[in-house]
Design an enzyme around this catalytic site. Structure first.
Site, PDB file in Angstrom:
ATOM      1  N   GLU A 243       0.875  -1.079  -0.016  1.00 18.10           N
ATOM      2  CA  GLU A 243       0.026   0.045  -0.056  1.00 18.10           C
ATOM      3  C   GLU A 243       0.884   1.026   0.019  1.00 18.10           C
ATOM      4  O   GLU A 243       1.264   1.638   1.008  1.00 18.10           O
ATOM      5  CB  GLU A 243      -1.043   0.099   1.092  1.00 18.10           C
ATOM      6  N   CYS A 277      -2.333   8.106   3.885  1.00 17.34           N
ATOM      7  CA  CYS A 277      -2.096   7.777   2.501  1.00 17.34           C
ATOM      8  C   CYS A 277      -3.265   7.928   1.638  1.00 17.34           C
ATOM      9  O   CYS A 277      -3.052   8.519   0.471  1.00 17.34           O
ATOM     10  CB  CYS A 277      -1.731   6.451   2.373  1.00 17.34           C
TER      11      CYS A 277
END
Length: 469
Positions: A243, A277
């Site tokens: 990720e 993120c």
């Protein structure tokens, strides 16, 4: 753990090298973190290899019960964990911050334990019967970030443990205490050697990524580091879940209600003071609503208190480290110098302690400006005008990342039509960044690959095996 002091004492090294951890809000000492070595990593991997077969043999029901007991343990120490997290990472106790993060750890443990994973019958036609099973990988390496250190560690270790694996965790050098403390609490309910945190430097992370006994690496962090892990893992053909960096776009359609969406836009962008993120990092607003959205969003942002995390009134905190502060400051200064309009913020008080950068909204900015094109990872949101939906979609898709995106509209059908055109792993409607342990999550393009959460997340922590006959 009986108290905050007891929790901190349980992870304070008594021998070997240590490193002082500083509170990013006050500059005061939080505690001492061990500086583990590659030799420490080797011992952790050997212990994991020894503990894993017996753990795998227990089966899903027994392992799930252990995860539920771990969730209970986290809840028993929730306030102590939240206080340590607030001091080390900087995020406030309240709002979607430290207490929220610790609560999410318990919730994810419970959801992971409760997610069913059934044997799948692929073919059964009277002549052939083929079943798809998922077996443990063995030892999983988990490398985590500094922005949500506890929660993302749980995202990595909970499914790994549920699927019968042992785990070796390498936390960020910025936030090792939070992860060490979380693991100490969880290990009250796990067999010895099954879960180990190795708090070392880049050499430890590099060895973990290439280690022949590690069957899978899970990593959350920058795209550059993710690419290095891919290269390091190649010789042993490791499984990977990555990720990586995002620069999430949000598109406000012409029929949206600026006042109704303003608070959702704010938290989509500024949760964890923008250090997320999958936060909203560039906002595209139609000409017809542009000034109204700017006005409503600025009103919400101006009312959100920022300060030391242990102050119960605050909901925004400092940037976790000075390097990230400097990145945000440089991008905002460059935007101002280019002629962009600063609606709010952009004027840090460098005389105060801590890495506080004010909540900043930047309007009338070109889509090619670095504040738009680069991931700022902090409390600064560029707001870009667009004339047609096609134009907005093209700008949103122009970058080489695609973790998340969002569409804001009063017409759900129209929003879904636009969402289907966006190149992102998740597209939210009238919200941004909301994650759910039941719903798969992962990136597109250079934001990584592999899925987390839910059934797909469990499958990603197993080796598929077809039994045919």
């Amino acid at each position: 753990m009986e108290s905050y002091d007891a929790l901190l004492a349980s992870i304070t090294p008594t021998t070997g090298e240590s490193r002082t951890i500083i509170d990013p809000a006050t500059g005061t000492v939080v505690g001492e973190a061990p500086v583990h070595t590659v030799d420490d990593l080797e011992r952790a991997v050997a212990a994991a290899q020894a503990a894993q077969p017996a753990w795998a043999a227990l089966g899903h029901d027994v392992r799930s019960a252990a995860l539920l007991r771990a969730a209970d343990a986290v809840e028993r120490s929730a306030e102590e964990l939240a206080r340590l997290l607030s001091r080390e990472q900087g995020k406030p106790l309240n709002g979607p911050n430290a207490r929220f993060e610790v609560g999410a750890c318990a919730a994810w443990l419970r959801a992971t334990a409760a997610t069913p994973l059934e044997v799948e019958t692929v073919v059964d036609d009277g002549e052939t019967r083929a079943e798809l099973h998922y077996r443990p990988i063995g030892v999983v390496g988990a490398i985590g970030p500094w922005n949500w250190p506890m929660m993302i560690t749980i995202w990595q270790i909970a499914p790994a443990l549920r699927m019968g694996n042992a785990v070796v965790v390498k936390p960020s050098e910025y936030t090792p205490l939070s992860v060490l403390a979380l693991a100490a609490v969880i290990n009250e309910e796990l067999p010895e050697g099954l879960l180990t945190v190795v708090s070392g430097g880049r050499d430890v992370g590099a060895r973990l990524a290439e280690h022949p006994a590690i069957g899978k690496v899970m990593f959350t962090g920058s795209t550059a580091t993710g690419k290095a892990i891919i290269r390091s893992s190649a010789d042993t053909v490791k499984r990977l879940t990555l990720e990586l960096g995002g620069n999430d776009a949000g598109i406000v359609l012409p029929d949206a209600d600026p006042k109704a969406i303003a608070e959702g836009l704010f938290w989509g962008a500024f949760i964890n003071t923008g250090q997320t993120c999958a936060a909203l990092k560039r906002l595209y607003v139609h000409d017809s609503l542009y000034e109204a959205v700017c006005t409503e969003l600025a009103a919400i942002a101006a009312a959100m208190p920022m300060g030391v995390g242990l102050d119960e009134a605050n909901v925004l905190g400092p940037l976790q480290n000075r390097q990230q502060y400097d990145i945000v400051a440089e991008l905002v200064d460059a935007a101002r110098d280019s002629g962009a309009r600063i609606l709010l913020g952009g004027n840090p008080d460098d005389g105060q302690p801590g890495n506080f950068y004010p909540t900043t909204l930047v309007a009338d900015i070109d889509n090619s400006n670095p504040l738009v094109a680069e991931e700022q990872f902090g409390p600064a949101l560029p707001i870009i005008r667009y004339g047609t939906v096609d134009e907005a979609v093209a700008m949103a898709n122009a970058l080489d990342v695609g973790l998340g995106a969002s569409v804001w509209s009063s017409d759900l059908d129209a929003a879904r039509d636009v969402a289907a055109r966006l190149e992102a792993g998740t597209v939210w409607i009238n919200k941004h960044g909301n994650v759910d342990p039941r719903v798969p999550f992962g990136g597109a393009k250079q934001s990584g690959y592999g899925l987390e959460f839910g059934v797909e997340g469990l499958k990603a922590l197993g080796v598929p095996q077809v039994i045919n006959g």
